[in-house]
Enzyme design. Structure first.
Site, PDB file in Angstrom:
ATOM      1  CG  HIS A 225      33.414  52.389  67.789  1.00  0.00           C
ATOM      2  ND1 HIS A 225      32.724  51.314  68.312  1.00  0.00           N
ATOM      3  CD2 HIS A 225      33.947  51.963  66.623  1.00  0.00           C
ATOM      4  CE1 HIS A 225      32.820  50.286  67.483  1.00  0.00           C
ATOM      5  NE2 HIS A 225      33.567  50.655  66.453  1.00  0.00           N
ATOM      6  CG  ASP A 394      69.700  58.455  70.428  1.00  0.00           C
ATOM      7  OD1 ASP A 394      70.303  59.264  71.153  1.00  0.00           O
ATOM      8  OD2 ASP A 394      70.069  57.281  70.253  1.00  0.00           O
ATOM      9  CG  ASP A 396      70.240  57.455  73.913  1.00  0.00           C
ATOM     10  OD1 ASP A 396      70.993  58.354  73.485  1.00  0.00           O
ATOM     11  OD2 ASP A 396      70.414  56.241  73.667  1.00  0.00           O
ATOM     12  CG  HIS A 397      74.772  61.712  76.451  1.00  0.00           C
ATOM     13  ND1 HIS A 397      75.706  60.756  76.132  1.00  0.00           N
ATOM     14  CD2 HIS A 397      75.397  62.579  77.295  1.00  0.00           C
ATOM     15  CE1 HIS A 397      76.848  61.030  76.741  1.00  0.00           C
ATOM     16  NE2 HIS A 397      76.689  62.131  77.454  1.00  0.00           N
ATOM     17  N   GLY A 398      71.493  61.485  78.485  1.00  0.00           N
ATOM     18  CA  GLY A 398      71.333  61.649  79.925  1.00  0.00           C
ATOM     19  C   GLY A 398      70.952  60.357  80.611  1.00  0.00           C
TER      20      GLY A 398
END
Length: 573
Positions: A225, A394, A396-398
């Protein structure tokens, strides 16, 4: 709402949250549970069951699957639901217990919080006055919330699940009330939990979190909490987080057992399952190294805190009485088991050399040297390639390119060290690139490298002409595999100008270094020009307008790679 106000971060409205989610829950899982009439409670469809103890759990909502999601045969008989982070009232507890009590008494079990203790206690007194026997087992598993010599001061957190599972199985087996209570007490005494929070949680209808954790820090022992933890530390990686969890529990585990344990790695709300599996790899290694034997493990969400980012680790030390009860079958909306099979599972550790970065100073041959130059250039531009990819895809190419090129370098290095020719090294590099990078780009770069190698294998020597012929062949395979055409805003929009220029330079009699670098310069200009194109292939095509003004990431990475190779060729020349 004014335009300057931030919208709520949650879908539910604060005023009606408890009512609305409970109605939706019962509608979704009506095959297993039913709503208690005139109460904010949930009962198993088979309840009441004559002659069997009713196990009634509960607490404030915001912790799903606790508590309503754990109602069903073999686990809890009923659950009473309070408002967010608020104990249910004694009246609601009483009505829920009455709805599921089958004449053999009621076991109340819930986390050790003052409001819950008071209201469940009042309901128990009322039931007793009506001749219904009750017993209460408070869950006190949170080692960060109190000293070891005063467990009655500790809170109940994810260990709730362990205690409820044992109690529910004992009740299902037909044990009497005192026996069910005694077994639940033993489960609680043998259960310990330690948690870590990375960020706070947001109350229904709120636009800001209830509390926050500094982005570069994490809270050890924070309550579900938002109760203060024991200390704040710098943010750690997966191994560090796992070690903190295990280190927090080991000194607290019961002594004298035989090492059999049940383990629960619990997500607090937004921590992804894959991240928890990454953590569990190290947790399992550490527990096994300490001589513990995790016979059964659960990784997932069992006791959450709305959208809190964090995890907790719970360990239940088994004995001959608790083991068959935890293993017993059950069926609830959130947890189903056909019966646990006790089986020792050794830690899993995969050796994957493609994940290691090759040393860029220890090259073995021509292909290794040229691809290593490309690797360094792509690594330097990894973030930019990811940024370009995130515009309409998305992102993620690098990462995919660096993963693929590292594997390609390692494969080429092994091949050339083993005496392979340039064509053989390129074939190995292409196969490794496709395997490590995955995705469309991985496959396309893989075919470029492999087909270039195959083309060179048929040449008498490596010249500008033979290289142009090999690139022609590789480009044709690329187009056949990918299906792209010039102008589709793909890697081909840099590859095709590169191919055409390389062929023209070779036909004009240029040497290999000049021909390659002239083609690389043309590919770089062509890659920049893709900012004016609209994508028609892949994920980016669905968000075509977003990509206007941004260069294609595949074309950009290709230009970076061939330019780096060209620079390395000039050095050698």
């Amino acid at each position: 709402m004014s335009t300057t106000e931030r919208p709520p971060r949650t879908l539910g409205r604060a005023e009606t949250f408890k009512r609305d989610w409970l109605d939706g829950f019962v509608g979704a899982y009506g095959r297993l549970v039913r709503k208690v009439p005139d109460a904010y409670g949930v009962a198993a469809r088979h309840a009441p069951e004559r002659g069997k103890v009713a196990v009634v759990i509960g607490g404030g909502c915001g912790h799903y699957p606790a508590f309503a999601g754990l109602v069903g045969r073999g686990l809890a008989t009923g659950a009473v639901v309070g408002d967010v982070f608020t104990s249910p009232s004694a009246e609601q507890v009483y009505r829920t217990a009455r709805a599921v009590e089958g004449g053999a008494g009621v076991l109340f079990s819930y986390g050790n919080y003052q409001g819950d203790v008071l209201h469940f206690g009042l309901a128990a007194r009322r039931l007793a006055a009506e001749g219904v026997e009750t017993r209460t087992v408070l869950v006190t598993d949170d080692v960060a919330s109190g000293p070891a010599d005063a467990p009655e001061r500790r809170r109940g957190v994810a260990g709730d699940f362990m205690v409820f599972k044992v109690a529910g199985a004992a009740a299902e087996r037909g044990d009497d009330l005192d026996t069910v209570a005694a077994l639940a007490e033993r489960a609680n005494a043998n259960t310990r939990t330690f948690g870590i929070a990375f960020d706070g949680c947001t109350l229904p209808g709120a636009s800001e979190p209830l509390f926050t954790v500094n982005a570069h820090e994490m809270e050890l022992g924070l309550g579900i909490h938002g109760e203060p933890g024991i200390r704040t530390v710098p943010r750690l990686d997966a191994v560090g987080v796992a070690d903190e969890l295990v280190n927090g529990l080991l000194p607290e585990l019961p002594t004298g057992g035989d090492g059999r344990v049940v383990v629960l790695l619990n997500g607090l709300g937004t921590t992804k399952y894959e991240d928890m599996f990454v953590l569990y790899k190290r947790v399992h290694e550490r527990l096994a190294a300490e001589g513990l034997n995790p016979l059964h493990t659960e990784v997932g969400e069992f006791v959450t805190s709305l959208d809190m980012a964090g995890v907790s680790l719970t360990v239940l030390a088994l004995d001959d009485d608790l083991a068959p009860l935890y293993a017993a079958p059950c069926e609830t909306p959130a947890y189903r088991s056909s019966g646990a099979t006790w089986e020792q599972v050794p830690p899993s550790s995969t050796v994957d050399e493609s994940l290691e970065r090759p040393d860029d100073t220890q090259v073995a041959g021509v292909v290794d040297r040229l691809l290593t130059a490309g690797m360094v250039r792509l690594e330097q531009n990894e973030d930019e390639l990811g940024r370009l990819d995130a515009v309409a895809a998305d992102g993620d190419h690098g990462l995919g390119m660096t993963r693929g090129i590292r594997a390609a370098v390692a494969a080429a290095r092994r091949a050339e060290s083993d005496g392979e020719s340039i064509s053989g090294a390129l074939l190995a590099a292409g196969t490794a690139f496709a395997d490590a990078a995955g995705g469309a780009s991985g496959a396309l770069y893989g075919v470029l490298l492999a087909e270039t190698g195959a083309g060179l294998a048929q040449a008498g020597g490596i010249t500008a002409a033979s290289l142009a012929e090999a690139v022609d062949r590789a480009t044709a395979a690329f187009v056949e595999l990918g299906g792209a055409q010039p102008g589709d805003k793909t890697m081909l929009d840099a590859l095709e100008p590169f191919r055409v220029t390389l062929r023209a330079e070779a036909d004009a009699g240029a040497d290999l270094v000049r021909a390659w670098n002239t083609a690389a310069e043309r590919a770089t200009r062509a890659a920049a020009d893709t900012a004016d194109l609209t994508p028609t292939k892949g994920r980016a095509a669905r968000l075509a307008q977003r990509s206007q003004g941004y260069a294609d990431p595949g074309a950009t990475s290709f230009a970076l790679l061939v330019s780096a190779i060209g620079d390395e060729l000039k050095k050698e020349n």
